[in-house]
Write a protein that holds these residues in place. Structure first.
Motif, PDB file in Angstrom:
ATOM      1  N   VAL A  88      30.934  37.864  45.315  1.00  0.00           N
ATOM      2  CA  VAL A  88      31.186  37.805  43.871  1.00  0.00           C
ATOM      3  C   VAL A  88      32.173  38.914  43.528  1.00  0.00           C
ATOM      4  N   LEU A  89      33.276  38.575  42.849  1.00  0.00           N
ATOM      5  CA  LEU A  89      34.324  39.546  42.544  1.00  0.00           C
ATOM      6  C   LEU A  89      34.210  40.139  41.148  1.00  0.00           C
ATOM      7  N   PHE A  90      33.704  39.341  40.199  1.00  0.00           N
ATOM      8  CA  PHE A  90      33.589  39.794  38.816  1.00  0.00           C
ATOM      9  C   PHE A  90      32.195  39.498  38.285  1.00  0.00           C
ATOM     10  N   ARG A  91      31.772  40.318  37.354  1.00  0.00           N
ATOM     11  CA  ARG A  91      30.552  40.010  36.595  1.00  0.00           C
ATOM     12  C   ARG A  91      30.858  40.203  35.107  1.00  0.00           C
ATOM     13  N   ARG A  92      30.216  39.430  34.288  1.00  0.00           N
ATOM     14  CA  ARG A  92      30.373  39.558  32.843  1.00  0.00           C
ATOM     15  C   ARG A  92      29.261  40.451  32.295  1.00  0.00           C
ATOM     16  N   THR A  93      29.626  41.425  31.490  1.00  0.00           N
ATOM     17  CA  THR A  93      28.668  42.335  30.871  1.00  0.00           C
ATOM     18  C   THR A  93      28.851  42.288  29.360  1.00  0.00           C
ATOM     19  N   SER A  94      28.010  43.025  28.660  1.00  0.00           N
ATOM     20  CA  SER A  94      28.130  43.081  27.195  1.00  0.00           C
ATOM     21  C   SER A  94      29.448  43.728  26.773  1.00  0.00           C
ATOM     22  N   ALA A 150      45.479  32.281  44.816  1.00  0.00           N
ATOM     23  CA  ALA A 150      44.218  32.780  44.256  1.00  0.00           C
ATOM     24  C   ALA A 150      44.180  34.303  44.281  1.00  0.00           C
ATOM     25  N   LEU A 151      44.748  34.912  45.316  1.00  0.00           N
ATOM     26  CA  LEU A 151      44.783  36.375  45.386  1.00  0.00           C
ATOM     27  C   LEU A 151      45.685  36.958  44.303  1.00  0.00           C
ATOM     28  N   ARG A 152      46.778  36.285  43.991  1.00  0.00           N
ATOM     29  CA  ARG A 152      47.649  36.732  42.897  1.00  0.00           C
ATOM     30  C   ARG A 152      46.902  36.659  41.558  1.00  0.00           C
ATOM     31  N   VAL A 153      46.140  35.592  41.360  1.00  0.00           N
ATOM     32  CA  VAL A 153      45.347  35.456  40.139  1.00  0.00           C
ATOM     33  C   VAL A 153      44.291  36.555  40.070  1.00  0.00           C
ATOM     34  N   TYR A 154      43.644  36.813  41.193  1.00  0.00           N
ATOM     35  CA  TYR A 154      42.626  37.878  41.261  1.00  0.00           C
ATOM     36  C   TYR A 154      43.229  39.236  40.920  1.00  0.00           C
ATOM     37  N   ASP A 155      44.413  39.530  41.436  1.00  0.00           N
ATOM     38  CA  ASP A 155      45.083  40.797  41.130  1.00  0.00           C
ATOM     39  C   ASP A 155      45.354  40.923  39.631  1.00  0.00           C
ATOM     40  N   ALA A 156      45.849  39.861  39.018  1.00  0.00           N
ATOM     41  CA  ALA A 156      46.132  39.903  37.578  1.00  0.00           C
ATOM     42  C   ALA A 156      44.849  40.078  36.767  1.00  0.00           C
ATOM     43  N   ALA A 157      43.820  39.340  37.129  1.00  0.00           N
ATOM     44  CA  ALA A 157      42.549  39.443  36.399  1.00  0.00           C
ATOM     45  C   ALA A 157      41.938  40.834  36.567  1.00  0.00           C
ATOM     46  N   ALA A 158      42.069  41.427  37.749  1.00  0.00           N
ATOM     47  CA  ALA A 158      41.524  42.761  37.994  1.00  0.00           C
ATOM     48  C   ALA A 158      42.279  43.818  37.204  1.00  0.00           C
ATOM     49  N   ARG A 159      43.602  43.668  37.066  1.00  0.00           N
ATOM     50  CA  ARG A 159      44.383  44.639  36.289  1.00  0.00           C
ATOM     51  C   ARG A 159      44.044  44.576  34.810  1.00  0.00           C
ATOM     52  N   GLU A 188      36.113  33.296  45.354  1.00  0.00           N
ATOM     53  CA  GLU A 188      34.769  33.808  45.644  1.00  0.00           C
ATOM     54  C   GLU A 188      34.062  32.929  46.670  1.00  0.00           C
ATOM     55  N   ASP A 189      34.223  31.602  46.533  1.00  0.00           N
ATOM     56  CA  ASP A 189      33.621  30.685  47.508  1.00  0.00           C
ATOM     57  C   ASP A 189      34.241  30.893  48.897  1.00  0.00           C
ATOM     58  N   HIS A 190      35.555  31.093  48.918  1.00  0.00           N
ATOM     59  CA  HIS A 190      36.259  31.280  50.192  1.00  0.00           C
ATOM     60  C   HIS A 190      35.812  32.561  50.890  1.00  0.00           C
ATOM     61  N   GLY A 213      50.066  45.015  49.633  1.00  0.00           N
ATOM     62  CA  GLY A 213      50.566  43.825  50.321  1.00  0.00           C
ATOM     63  C   GLY A 213      51.552  43.042  49.469  1.00  0.00           C
ATOM     64  N   PHE A 214      51.260  42.900  48.167  1.00  0.00           N
ATOM     65  CA  PHE A 214      52.182  42.192  47.281  1.00  0.00           C
ATOM     66  C   PHE A 214      53.505  42.946  47.149  1.00  0.00           C
ATOM     67  N   LEU A 215      53.435  44.281  47.116  1.00  0.00           N
ATOM     68  CA  LEU A 215      54.673  45.060  47.082  1.00  0.00           C
ATOM     69  C   LEU A 215      55.497  44.821  48.348  1.00  0.00           C
ATOM     70  N   ARG A 216      54.813  44.722  49.481  1.00  0.00           N
ATOM     71  CA  ARG A 216      55.514  44.455  50.741  1.00  0.00           C
ATOM     72  C   ARG A 216      56.169  43.079  50.702  1.00  0.00           C
TER      73      ARG A 216
END
Length: 263
Positions: free
Chosen positions: A51-57, A10-19, A45-47, A76-79
């Motif tokens: 809330v990590l993301f919000r949708r805007t216009s 899930a953290l890998r997915v979060y990193d990709a979505a954030a980039r 987010e539940d874990h 950490g992923f680089l490590r």
């Protein structure tokens, strides 16, 4: 000390979505569906209880909580990647796996590797002819590619980005084409080669003239095997030495990069 269970997927997915600030583009990168990305983000987010993301216009946006841990997460992923590379390499600090075009290896790289080997006895080279080989699948340390730049890899340009028109003495009055050649608009090629190496061999055989990177033909020009008919002129592409960041950080890679670049 007991370690906290980390939802690494899930953290890998979060990193990709954030980039990308896009579940769709993150899904493309990870080869999953956007729905699967959304599920992983909601589970994370539940874990975490935030809330990590919000949708805007304007699209997807990170919350302050979402921004807070990104730098540490990416480090950490680089490590992790460095750890995997270290485990793969074992004690092989004296072995280099390098992907390079055959013709560039013969004309430019081999003499310099010989000098490095003479200065550091015991070095072993594993050479891969396909310069676009996958770094993980081929377990590469470095690759040399004729490209515009390093793109998402770390890299250094090995030689000036210059091209020349060359032909063997008394060669046929015809053009040799290859995918990287910038021939005149009115040129009608007699040969369509698949690579710079094939174009070089054709030119050396007297089959016509062609446009090639200067580092590839300097030796042949100096020896009189090829004549300089035009240039040098600036080229968009150059030979780059590239690697992902974990490999680029390795001590042995830094040593070879310094030797090849005179640093």
């Amino acid at each position: 000390m007991k370690r906290t269970h980390l939802p690494l997927n899930a953290l890998r997915v979060y990193d990709a979505a954030a980039r990308h600030l896009s579940f769709t583009r993150a899904a493309d990168e990870l080869a999953v569906t956007p729905a699967a990305v959304g599920q992983q983000i909601r589970a994370l987010e539940d874990h975490l209880g935030v809330v990590l993301f919000r949708r805007t216009s304007k699209g997807l946006e990170l919350t302050p909580e979402g921004c807070a841990g990104l730098d540490a997460l990416r480090e950490g992923f680089l490590r992790f990647e460095e750890s995997v590379q270290a485990m793969q390499a074992g004690q092989a600090s004296d072995r280099y796996t390098i992907a390079a075009p055959r013709e560039f290896y013969a004309e430019w790289l081999a003499p310099r590797l010989a000098k490095f080997q003479a200065d550091t006895p015991g070095i072993q080279y594993i050479l891969v002819a396909e310069e676009n080989a996958d770094f993980t699948e081929a377990n590469l340390d470095l690759a040399i590619r004729l490209v515009d730049g390093p793109e998402d890899l770390e890299g250094v340009q090995l030689a000036p980005a210059e091209r020349v028109v060359v032909a063997a003495p008394e060669a046929r009055d015809a053009w040799i084409e290859w995918p990287g050649a910038a021939l005149p608009d009115d040129a009608s090629p007699c040969i369509k080669a698949g690579s710079a190496g094939q174009a070089l061999s054709s030119a050396l055989a007297g089959m016509g003239r062609t446009v090639l990177p200067l580092p590839l033909v300097e030796g042949a020009i100096a020896e009189g095997k090829l004549e300089l008919l035009g240039g040098p002129e600036a080229s968009r592409r150059a030979y780059w030495l590239v690697a992902p960041l974990p490999q680029w950080r390795q001590k042995k890679v830094k040593a070879l990069v310094a030797h090849l670049t005179g640093g």
